[in-house]
Design an enzyme around this catalytic site. Structure first.
Site, PDB file in Angstrom:
ATOM      1  N   TYR A 170      -5.980  -8.909  44.522  1.00  0.00           N
ATOM      2  CA  TYR A 170      -7.643  -8.266  45.013  1.00  0.00           C
ATOM      3  C   TYR A 170      -8.221  -9.359  44.175  1.00  0.00           C
ATOM      4  O   TYR A 170      -9.623  -8.945  45.118  1.00  0.00           O
ATOM      5  CB  TYR A 170      -7.596  -7.059  43.153  1.00  0.00           C
ATOM      6  CG  TYR A 170      -7.123  -6.082  44.161  1.00  0.00           C
ATOM      7  CD1 TYR A 170      -5.617  -6.127  43.797  1.00  0.00           C
ATOM      8  CD2 TYR A 170      -7.481  -4.995  44.588  1.00  0.00           C
ATOM      9  CE1 TYR A 170      -4.713  -5.185  44.720  1.00  0.00           C
ATOM     10  CE2 TYR A 170      -6.322  -3.867  45.444  1.00  0.00           C
ATOM     11  CZ  TYR A 170      -5.642  -3.889  45.343  1.00  0.00           C
ATOM     12  OH  TYR A 170      -4.519  -2.432  45.626  1.00  0.00           O
ATOM     13  N   ASN A 193      -3.347   5.440  44.139  1.00  0.00           N
ATOM     14  CA  ASN A 193      -3.335   6.308  45.083  1.00  0.00           C
ATOM     15  C   ASN A 193      -2.907   8.013  44.854  1.00  0.00           C
ATOM     16  O   ASN A 193      -2.713   7.995  43.773  1.00  0.00           O
ATOM     17  CB  ASN A 193      -2.326   5.732  46.606  1.00  0.00           C
ATOM     18  CG  ASN A 193      -3.220   4.338  47.445  1.00  0.00           C
ATOM     19  OD1 ASN A 193      -3.799   4.516  47.669  1.00  0.00           O
ATOM     20  ND2 ASN A 193      -2.062   3.592  47.549  1.00  0.00           N
ATOM     21  N   HIS A 229      -8.923   0.177  52.532  1.00  0.00           N
ATOM     22  CA  HIS A 229      -9.704   1.042  51.822  1.00  0.00           C
ATOM     23  C   HIS A 229     -10.878   0.935  52.273  1.00  0.00           C
ATOM     24  O   HIS A 229     -11.980   0.671  51.040  1.00  0.00           O
ATOM     25  CB  HIS A 229      -9.249   0.290  50.078  1.00  0.00           C
ATOM     26  CG  HIS A 229      -7.714   0.890  50.163  1.00  0.00           C
ATOM     27  ND1 HIS A 229      -7.929   2.204  49.110  1.00  0.00           N
ATOM     28  CD2 HIS A 229      -7.106   0.371  50.046  1.00  0.00           C
ATOM     29  CE1 HIS A 229      -6.214   2.225  49.390  1.00  0.00           C
ATOM     30  NE2 HIS A 229      -6.088   1.397  49.001  1.00  0.00           N
TER      31      HIS A 229
HETATM   32  C1  HEM Z   1       1.290  -5.700  47.104  1.00  0.00           C
HETATM   33  C2  HEM Z   1       0.403  -4.279  47.783  1.00  0.00           C
HETATM   34  C3  HEM Z   1      -0.608  -4.524  47.731  1.00  0.00           C
HETATM   35  C4  HEM Z   1      -1.769  -5.597  47.916  1.00  0.00           C
HETATM   36  C5  HEM Z   1      -1.878  -6.680  48.248  1.00  0.00           C
HETATM   37  C6  HEM Z   1      -3.470  -4.690  48.132  1.00  0.00           C
HETATM   38  C7  HEM Z   1      -4.077  -5.333  48.567  1.00  0.00           C
HETATM   39  C8  HEM Z   1      -5.214  -4.748  48.705  1.00  0.00           C
HETATM   40  C9  HEM Z   1      -6.823  -6.052  48.474  1.00  0.00           C
HETATM   41  C10 HEM Z   1      -6.615  -7.018  49.237  1.00  0.00           C
HETATM   42  C11 HEM Z   1      -7.639  -4.525  48.654  1.00  0.00           C
HETATM   43  C12 HEM Z   1      -9.582  -5.134  48.873  1.00  0.00           C
HETATM   44  C13 HEM Z   1     -10.038  -5.176  47.597  1.00  0.00           C
HETATM   45  C14 HEM Z   1     -11.569  -5.655  47.813  1.00  0.00           C
HETATM   46  O1  HEM Z   1     -11.730  -5.714  48.385  1.00  0.00           O
HETATM   47  O2  HEM Z   1     -11.895  -5.632  46.883  1.00  0.00           O
HETATM   48  C15 HEM Z   1      -7.338  -3.634  47.905  1.00  0.00           C
HETATM   49  C16 HEM Z   1      -7.457  -2.473  47.913  1.00  0.00           C
HETATM   50  C17 HEM Z   1      -7.458  -1.919  47.786  1.00  0.00           C
HETATM   51  N1  HEM Z   1      -5.397  -0.810  46.784  1.00  0.00           N
HETATM   52 FE1  HEM Z   1      -4.346  -2.107  47.670  1.00  0.00          FE
HETATM   53  N2  HEM Z   1      -2.878  -3.779  47.728  1.00  0.00           N
HETATM   54  C18 HEM Z   1      -1.616  -3.142  47.533  1.00  0.00           C
HETATM   55  C19 HEM Z   1      -1.159  -2.044  47.285  1.00  0.00           C
HETATM   56  C20 HEM Z   1      -1.928  -1.308  47.218  1.00  0.00           C
HETATM   57  C21 HEM Z   1      -1.060   0.098  46.463  1.00  0.00           C
HETATM   58  C22 HEM Z   1       0.227   0.384  45.908  1.00  0.00           C
HETATM   59  C23 HEM Z   1      -1.795   0.824  45.375  1.00  0.00           C
HETATM   60  C24 HEM Z   1      -1.806   2.408  44.813  1.00  0.00           C
HETATM   61  C25 HEM Z   1      -1.265   1.996  44.142  1.00  0.00           C
HETATM   62  C26 HEM Z   1      -3.269   0.277  45.919  1.00  0.00           C
HETATM   63  C27 HEM Z   1      -4.586   0.863  46.491  1.00  0.00           C
HETATM   64  C28 HEM Z   1      -5.897   0.061  46.057  1.00  0.00           C
HETATM   65  C29 HEM Z   1      -7.232   0.452  46.662  1.00  0.00           C
HETATM   66  C30 HEM Z   1      -7.517   2.354  45.699  1.00  0.00           C
HETATM   67  C31 HEM Z   1      -7.953   0.136  46.693  1.00  0.00           C
HETATM   68  C32 HEM Z   1      -9.777  -0.047  47.168  1.00  0.00           C
HETATM   69  C33 HEM Z   1     -10.054  -0.248  45.601  1.00  0.00           C
HETATM   70  C34 HEM Z   1     -12.314  -0.141  45.483  1.00  0.00           C
HETATM   71  O3  HEM Z   1     -12.032   1.083  45.687  1.00  0.00           O
HETATM   72  O4  HEM Z   1     -12.346  -0.534  45.990  1.00  0.00           O
HETATM   73  N3  HEM Z   1      -3.671  -0.929  46.665  1.00  0.00           N
HETATM   74  N4  HEM Z   1      -6.052  -3.793  48.156  1.00  0.00           N
END
Ligand code: HEM
Length: 502
Positions: free
Chosen positions: A337, A127, A55
């Protein structure tokens, strides 16, 4: 803003010259004494922070949520009480592309919302799809390695992508969505988005229900074909960000209707699928959408880095009345996160204005890099203390959750209720003929560079979901339909063994 527009150095002293280095003689070398030059270069060298691991490419906006419905019997969250209006910040993103990638790529879109409620920040990090590729947090880093760059070539690899997806049959529904017309939204304004996971609500009597969040666009769904998207990417890598920014600048404020689905604890116990498995959906017919309110975006950020790049969302941020669920994928996210943000932005990232709660924050965290507020001055830094500073608030405790069973690494595939193809098949049958055609064409184009063994796995999954889907995708990929039918008689392990080699 500084109205006199006079340049100073980083600590406010006037800068005499910002273009000519101090040299020893008109044609001589630069001297160390040009401290302003040193500072300018040194700061520039440190201006890049790590991008989000996934992302990375995203766009933000401010707005509010106005509650028009009444779900107070399910939740006591003040942000969701009738009539409540709450400020929010939202960030839309693609997933696989890096910070400089193009917006109009085939991918899912992230939508993270930070509600600045009077009871603290509530982040809903979702999402634009109601389901996900995988369901155990163990698979998450691997998913990203598979969809991001190949270790040898540094290029994205359809082979890695499809190999990984097809080895995990639970990704089938999401594969179908991403390859469908919805795989490339025309803009962020023209798509729905979802919390995806099962969360929980509890009311003022501490009664719990399970819930899911859905945001439906009021601008209508619009998508791009591969050809349209390719043409756009060639001209404008920022097409989705630009669309959002310009709409808000001209006062055309995008809106989404918030709905929730509710499942009681009793219903969850008797549900025919695991209601806490993110790769499963709750059918609207059985769990109807309940209208809650309207989310509107109406203000652009003033500074991209300060507000969008430094924004930090985490599903761990909930407020009283909203809770988690046993979803093992959500449980993993609760840690990931904050951990990523402590690395990406530092331990005090929640003090950055876009992340800072608008209500009073009374905590015992102290010190750490970039602690730029008063660090709570002389107030006690330990708890409990005899001064009565800040006591826990037991009245917000969540109701206890009964659990059962042994501690073990359970494989959801061993659950007899687990059907990875039902929802994808239903989706296919819901599609009109033009959408089915697009799905088949998009898939065939995307999977074209991939070896036949992996293509067979996907064809078998399509066939198991719907015979017509299977037959058409087999023809589009140029495979043998009799072989697909034979392979479909194997169980998952058998299919994998039979399709390991190209
Ligand atoms: C175990 C599964 C998941 C893990 C370990 C994970 C981990 C992460 C991490 C580490 C980031 C970066 C955060 C940052 O640097 O600020 C991220 C971003 C993001 N994740 Fe996940 N994620 C997972 C599943 C999901 C799922 C299922 C969704 C949606 C329902 C999702 C939606 C997002 C979104 C929208 C961002 C961007 C947030 C932003 O705009 O700053 N992720 N994720």
């Amino acid at each position: 803003m500084d109205e006199n527009k006079k340049l100073t150095n980083e600590v406010g002293a006037p800068v005499a010259d910002n273009e000519n280095s101090i040299t020893a003689g008109p044609r001589g070398p630069v001297v160390m004494q040009d401290v302003w030059l040193m500072e300018k270069m040194a700061h520039f060298n440190r201006e890049v922070i790590p991008e989000r691991r996934m992302h990375a490419k995203g766009w933000g906006a401010y707005g509010n949520l106005t509650v028009t419905g009444d779900i107070s019997k399910y939740t006591k969250a003040k942000v969701l009480q009738p009539g409540a209006k709450t400020d929010l910040f939202i960030r839309f993103s693609t997933v696989a592309g890096e910070r400089g990638a193009a917006d109009a790529e085939r991918d899912i879109r992230g939508v993270a919302v930070k509600f600045y409620t009077e009871e603290g920040n509530w982040d809903l990090v979702g999402n634009n799809t109601p389901t996900f590729f995988i369901r155990d947090v163990h698979n998450f880093s691997d998913l990203n390695r598979a969809v991001k760059r190949d270790p040898r070539t540094g290029m994205r690899s359809a082979q890695n992508n499809w190999d990984f997806w097809t080895l995990l049959p639970e990704s089938f529904h999401q594969r179908t969505i991403v390859m469908s017309d919805r795989g490339i939204p025309a803009s962020f304004r023209n798509m729905h988005f979802y919390g995806e996971h099962t969360f929980s609500f509890y009311n003022d009597k501490n009664e719990r229900v399970w819930c899911k969040f859905h945001f439906h666009t009021q601008q209508g769904i619009k998508n791009l074909t591969n050809e349209e998207a390719t043409a756009i990417c060639g001209k404008d890598r920022e097409s989705h960000g630009r669309d959002l920014f310009e709409a808000i600048e001209r006062g055309d404020y995008p809106k989404w209707t918030l709905y929730v689905q509710i499942m009681t604890e009793e219903q969850a116990k008797n549900h025919y699928e695991n209601p806490f498995d993110i790769t499963k959906i709750w059918r609207h017919k059985e769990f109807p959408l309940i209208e809650v309110g309207v989310l509107e975006l109406n203000r652009n950020p003033e500074n991209y880095f300060a507000e969008v790049e430094q924004s930090a969302f985490t599903p761990a941020h909930v407020v009283p009345g909203i809770g988690f669920s046993p979803d093992r994928f959500l449980q993993g996210r609760l840690f990931a996160y904050g951990d990523a943000q402590r690395y990406r932005l530092g331990v005090n990232h929640n003090h950055i204005p876009v992340n800072r709660a608008k209500c009073e924050v009374n905590e015992y965290h102290r010190d750490g890099a970039m602690r730029v507020d008063g660090n709570y001055g002389r107030l006690p830094a330990y708890s409990p203390n005899s001064d009565g500073y800040w006591s826990p608030q037991p009245d917000v405790a969540e109701p206890p959750l009964e659990l059962e069973g042994a501690m073990y690494r359970f494989d959801p595939k061993d659950d007899p209720t687990d059907d990875n193809f039902r929802a994808g098949g239903e989706l296919y049958r819901l599609m009109t003929e033009d959408k089915r055609k697009l799905l088949i064409e998009n898939t065939a184009a995307d999977i074209a560079p991939v070896t036949d063994n992996v293509k067979y796995r996907h064809a078998v999954h399509c066939y198991l979901a719907d015979a017509e889907y299977g037959e058409r995708i087999t023809a589009a990929m140029g495979l043998d339909f009799d072989k697909v039918k034979e392979l479909s008689k194997l169980d998952n392990d058998g299919l994998i063994q039979a399709t390991l080699k190209p």
